[in-house]
Design an enzyme around this catalytic site. Structure first.
Site, PDB file in Angstrom:
ATOM      1  N   SER A   1     -11.702  -5.547   0.510  1.00  0.00           N
ATOM      2  CA  SER A   1     -11.290  -5.193  -0.852  1.00  0.00           C
ATOM      3  C   SER A   1     -12.553  -4.895  -1.649  1.00  0.00           C
ATOM      4  CB  SER A   1     -10.555  -6.399  -1.465  1.00  0.00           C
ATOM      5  OG  SER A   1     -10.408  -6.254  -2.864  1.00  0.00           O
TER       6      SER A   1
ATOM      7  N   TYR B   1      -9.665 -15.575  -3.321  1.00  0.00           N
ATOM      8  CA  TYR B   1      -9.562 -14.196  -2.819  1.00  0.00           C
ATOM      9  C   TYR B   1     -10.954 -13.574  -2.689  1.00  0.00           C
ATOM     10  CZ  TYR B   1      -7.502  -9.496  -2.417  1.00  0.00           C
ATOM     11  OH  TYR B   1      -7.124  -8.249  -1.978  1.00  0.00           O
TER      12      TYR B   1
HETATM   13  P1  NAD Z   1       1.615  -6.866   0.669  1.00  0.00           P
HETATM   14  O1  NAD Z   1       2.030  -8.108  -0.030  1.00  0.00           O
HETATM   15  O2  NAD Z   1       2.402  -5.608   0.470  1.00  0.00           O
HETATM   16  O3  NAD Z   1       1.519  -7.105   2.241  1.00  0.00           O
HETATM   17  C1  NAD Z   1       0.971  -8.271   2.757  1.00  0.00           C
HETATM   18  C2  NAD Z   1       1.421  -8.419   4.175  1.00  0.00           C
HETATM   19  O4  NAD Z   1       0.852  -9.626   4.698  1.00  0.00           O
HETATM   20  C3  NAD Z   1       2.942  -8.532   4.323  1.00  0.00           C
HETATM   21  O5  NAD Z   1       3.364  -7.803   5.467  1.00  0.00           O
HETATM   22  C4  NAD Z   1       3.146 -10.028   4.554  1.00  0.00           C
HETATM   23  O6  NAD Z   1       4.296 -10.286   5.325  1.00  0.00           O
HETATM   24  C5  NAD Z   1       1.877 -10.374   5.322  1.00  0.00           C
HETATM   25  N1  NAD Z   1       1.564 -11.801   5.301  1.00  0.00           N
HETATM   26  C6  NAD Z   1       1.416 -12.603   4.228  1.00  0.00           C
HETATM   27  N2  NAD Z   1       1.209 -13.875   4.634  1.00  0.00           N
HETATM   28  C7  NAD Z   1       1.225 -13.858   5.991  1.00  0.00           C
HETATM   29  C8  NAD Z   1       1.094 -14.849   7.006  1.00  0.00           C
HETATM   30  N3  NAD Z   1       0.899 -16.150   6.697  1.00  0.00           N
HETATM   31  N4  NAD Z   1       1.179 -14.472   8.298  1.00  0.00           N
HETATM   32  C9  NAD Z   1       1.410 -13.181   8.623  1.00  0.00           C
HETATM   33  N5  NAD Z   1       1.550 -12.199   7.712  1.00  0.00           N
HETATM   34  C10 NAD Z   1       1.466 -12.543   6.422  1.00  0.00           C
HETATM   35  O7  NAD Z   1       0.079  -6.667   0.263  1.00  0.00           O
HETATM   36  P2  NAD Z   1      -0.916  -5.435   0.318  1.00  0.00           P
HETATM   37  O8  NAD Z   1      -1.319  -5.152  -1.075  1.00  0.00           O
HETATM   38  O9  NAD Z   1      -0.411  -4.353   1.177  1.00  0.00           O
HETATM   39  O10 NAD Z   1      -2.168  -6.145   0.993  1.00  0.00           O
HETATM   40  C11 NAD Z   1      -2.593  -5.903   2.320  1.00  0.00           C
HETATM   41  C12 NAD Z   1      -4.064  -6.216   2.418  1.00  0.00           C
HETATM   42  O11 NAD Z   1      -4.801  -5.355   1.559  1.00  0.00           O
HETATM   43  C13 NAD Z   1      -4.431  -7.635   1.991  1.00  0.00           C
HETATM   44  O12 NAD Z   1      -5.434  -8.152   2.839  1.00  0.00           O
HETATM   45  C14 NAD Z   1      -4.977  -7.434   0.592  1.00  0.00           C
HETATM   46  O13 NAD Z   1      -5.868  -8.450   0.232  1.00  0.00           O
HETATM   47  C15 NAD Z   1      -5.670  -6.114   0.754  1.00  0.00           C
HETATM   48  N6  NAD Z   1      -5.920  -5.390  -0.485  1.00  0.00           N
HETATM   49  C16 NAD Z   1      -4.901  -5.061  -1.327  1.00  0.00           C
HETATM   50  C17 NAD Z   1      -5.199  -4.364  -2.495  1.00  0.00           C
HETATM   51  C18 NAD Z   1      -4.133  -3.957  -3.455  1.00  0.00           C
HETATM   52  O14 NAD Z   1      -4.482  -3.514  -4.556  1.00  0.00           O
HETATM   53  N7  NAD Z   1      -2.874  -4.048  -3.116  1.00  0.00           N
HETATM   54  C19 NAD Z   1      -6.512  -4.026  -2.794  1.00  0.00           C
HETATM   55  C20 NAD Z   1      -7.517  -4.387  -1.914  1.00  0.00           C
HETATM   56  C21 NAD Z   1      -7.207  -5.068  -0.756  1.00  0.00           C
END
Ligand code: NAD
Length: 259
Positions: free
Chosen positions: A141, A154
């Site tokens: 991120s 985080y």
């Molecule tokens: P999201 O909530 O849409 O997806 C998260 C996924 O992780 C889901 O499929 C959920 O089922 C899974 N998950 C959560 N806990 C879990 C566990 N204990 N075991 C297995 N799976 C688990 O979130 P997202 O925004 O798509 O995030 C995905 C990644 O991208 C994360 O690592 C997040 O930190 C990173 N990220 C997101 C953003 C953003 O703005 N959305 C920005 C930078 C980084």
């Protein structure tokens, strides 16, 4: 490009993980979708993707807070044909001042966002080394590069992911395996929608206004990065053009970290 290869994408039932899984499937790669849930809709998602892209897609449940379940997930992937591409994407968020941060939320965020990547890499790397080719892609991120308040767990986890990426990259050099990180800014997924809704409720404003304020604070370009754009990053990292990239951080953040 990925025909005959299998990609494990953790946390891939929604958001960025699903976007990356779809982009890899479009390149002909077989996909193992994962989440901690094990619902009919998770398996239906896999079946629909298999039909859409004409590739093997299976759903394998594993709670990534549990190292034993990660080990079992790796063995199930091996049974499906190996792990050629590993995308460590699963992640969760909680916001609170550090002195009020619930200990169980800290532990869960470090386990899911950081330690799970150690456990999956540990299990997958011998399989990749044996194959003489592999791609490890860690979804970090902007918070792996810079900090924001009220996100201690985080930010610590994501900085850890960037460090883990660099260290694994060095160990992988000359093995045909690469390890790199993707660092998105805001992406409009369920993880971020929860933060927008919480901000709207706290400030007594409409979610649309909260969304504008959230992005305006950090990203001069005022546009969310899309899961499709991050999927394209993952495809690039699997391509021959990226075969000499090791330990890099690919940023897509509308200028957030350029400031
Ligand atoms: P999201 O909530 O849409 O997806 C998260 C996924 O992780 C889901 O499929 C959920 O089922 C899974 N998950 C959560 N806990 C879990 C566990 N204990 N075991 C297995 N799976 C688990 O979130 P997202 O925004 O798509 O995030 C995905 C990644 O991208 C994360 O690592 C997040 O930190 C990173 N990220 C997101 C953003 C953003 O703005 N959305 C920005 C930078 C980084």
């Amino acid at each position: 490009m990925l025909q005959g290869k299998l990609a494990l994408v953790t946390g891939s039932t929604s958001g960025i993980g699903l976007g990356i899984a779809r982009a890899l499937a479009a390149q002909g790669g077989g996909i193992v979708l994962n989440s901690f849930t094990d619902r009919d809709e998770d398996h239906a998602l896999a079946a629909d993707m298999a039909k859409e892209f004409g590739v093997k897609v299976v759903f394998e449940a594993a709670d990534l807070t549990r190292p034993a379940e990660i080990e079992s997930l790796a063995r199930r992937c091996e049974a499906h044909g190996g792990v050629d591409v590993l995308v460590n994407n699963a992640g969760t968020q909680h916001t609170a001042p550090v002195d009020q941060f619930p200990v169980e939320r800290w532990d869960a965020i470090i386990a899911i966002n950081l330690s799970s990547a150690f456990h999956t890499i540990r299990a997958a790397l011998p399989i990749m080394r044996k194959a003489g080719w592999g791609r490890i892609i860690n979804v970090a991120s902007t918070h792996g590069l810079v900090a924001s308040g009220e996100k201690t767990a985080y930010v610590a986890a994501k900085h850890g992911v960037v460090g883990l990426t660099k260290a694994v990259a060095i160990e992988c050099a000359d093995t045909g395996v690469t390890c790199n990180a993707i660092c998105p800014g805001w992406v409009l997924t369920p993880l971020v929608q929860k933060q927008i809704d919480a901000r709207a409720a706290a400030a007594g404003i409409a979610p649309e206004e909260a969304k504008k304020r959230l992005i305006g604070e950090k990203q001069p370009q005022l546009q969310f990065t899309s899961p499709e754009q991050l999927g394209a990053f993952a495809v690039f990292l699997c391509s021959p053009a990226a075969s000499n990239m090791q330990g890099a951080q690919l940023v897509s953040d509308g200028g957030w970290t350029a400031q």
